[in-house]
Design an enzyme around this catalytic site. Structure first.
Site, PDB file in Angstrom:
ATOM      1  N   SER A 146       0.867  -1.179   0.000  1.00  0.00           N
ATOM      2  CA  SER A 146       0.000   0.000   0.000  1.00  0.00           C
ATOM      3  C   SER A 146       0.898   1.221   0.000  1.00  0.00           C
ATOM      4  CB  SER A 146      -0.938   0.003   1.211  1.00  0.00           C
ATOM      5  OG  SER A 146      -0.197   0.132   2.415  1.00  0.00           O
ATOM      6  N   LEU A 189      -3.197   1.462   7.095  1.00  0.00           N
ATOM      7  CA  LEU A 189      -3.634   2.574   6.252  1.00  0.00           C
ATOM      8  C   LEU A 189      -3.031   2.522   4.858  1.00  0.00           C
ATOM      9  CD1 LEU A 189      -3.484   5.592   8.740  1.00  0.00           C
ATOM     10  CD2 LEU A 189      -5.460   4.164   8.134  1.00  0.00           C
ATOM     11  N   HIS A 204       3.635  -5.007   2.786  1.00  0.00           N
ATOM     12  CA  HIS A 204       3.129  -5.605   4.022  1.00  0.00           C
ATOM     13  C   HIS A 204       3.580  -7.046   4.185  1.00  0.00           C
ATOM     14  CE1 HIS A 204       0.234  -2.397   5.126  1.00  0.00           C
ATOM     15  NE2 HIS A 204       0.193  -2.192   3.815  1.00  0.00           N
ATOM     16  N   TYR A 232      16.530  -9.920   2.121  1.00  0.00           N
ATOM     17  CA  TYR A 232      16.119  -8.676   1.473  1.00  0.00           C
ATOM     18  C   TYR A 232      17.313  -7.864   0.976  1.00  0.00           C
ATOM     19  CZ  TYR A 232      11.318  -9.579   2.788  1.00  0.00           C
ATOM     20  OH  TYR A 232      10.080 -10.145   2.887  1.00  0.00           O
TER      21      TYR A 232
END
Length: 205
Positions: A95, A109, A120, A166
């Site tokens: 998001s 949000l 996320h 990552y």
């Protein structure tokens, strides 16, 4: 008795094994793969993979089913699913966020005016883990973000043991994350998203 059943070695063309290539190597047909943005109709499949991947490790999921539906309704373009023969095998949900660093509010949000994509969750189905699918999907996702004019960088939070994964995907650690979930502490990481105009001209975005 039909001629086909009497002579079992005469298989229909569509059942015969593939012929060898001129070089002597057998040609293999790869399973049909598709990468696409997710829709609310994919929410249950997403949650089933996520639940199995995370509950056994941390006891909770980054996103619950209603939150998955929430984000897939608000910003499906910030998600990406990997489907093999029509079955979801891996996914990412993101998001938009409008601050320099993540805060507790970023967990629920979506900020349409933001320029940071908060990733996320990334999860891979248990039957296809240890095949490099997570890193391949992340690479495809970052390429996808380069097609979106709103995206300037990607942010995520992960447990310390996932930092090397990552980093191999090109993310840089920003330090401890302000967000805490129960007793879990996280490292915040980011990846720049560059080349928007070039990618749109040359990738069909």
């Amino acid at each position: 008795m039909s001629a086909l059943s009497a002579l079992p070695f005469l298989k229909p063309v569509h059942l015969r094994p593939p012929r060898s290539s001129p070089g002597g190597q057998r040609r293999h047909t790869l399973p049909a793969s598709e990468f696409r943005c997710l829709s609310p109709e994919d929410a249950v499949s997403v949650f089933e993979i996520e639940r199995e991947a995370f509950i056994s490790v941390s006891g909770d999921c980054p996103l619950h089913l209603d939150e998955i539906r929430h984000f897939l309704n608000l910003c499906p373009e910030l998600s990406l699913g990997w489907f093999e023969e029509g079955r979801l095998v891996a996914f990412i949900i993101g998001s938009l966020w409008d601050q320099e660093r993540l805060s507790q509010a970023a967990l629920t949000l979506h900020k349409p005016q933001g320029s940071a994509v908060h990733i996320h969750v990334l999860a891979v189905h248990r039957t296809v883990r240890q095949q490099g699918k997570g890193s391949i999907l992340m690479w495809r996702y970052l390429q996808h973000l380069r097609c979106l004019p709103c995206a300037r960088r990607a942010l995520l939070m992960c447990e310390p043991f996932l930092v090397p994964f990552y980093q191999k995907c090109g993310f840089q650690a920003l330090g401890p994350c302000q967000v805490a979930v129960g007793d879990l502490a996280f490292v915040e990481m980011q990846h720049p998203v560059r080349g928007h105009a070039f990618m749109r001209r040359n990738s069909g975005c």
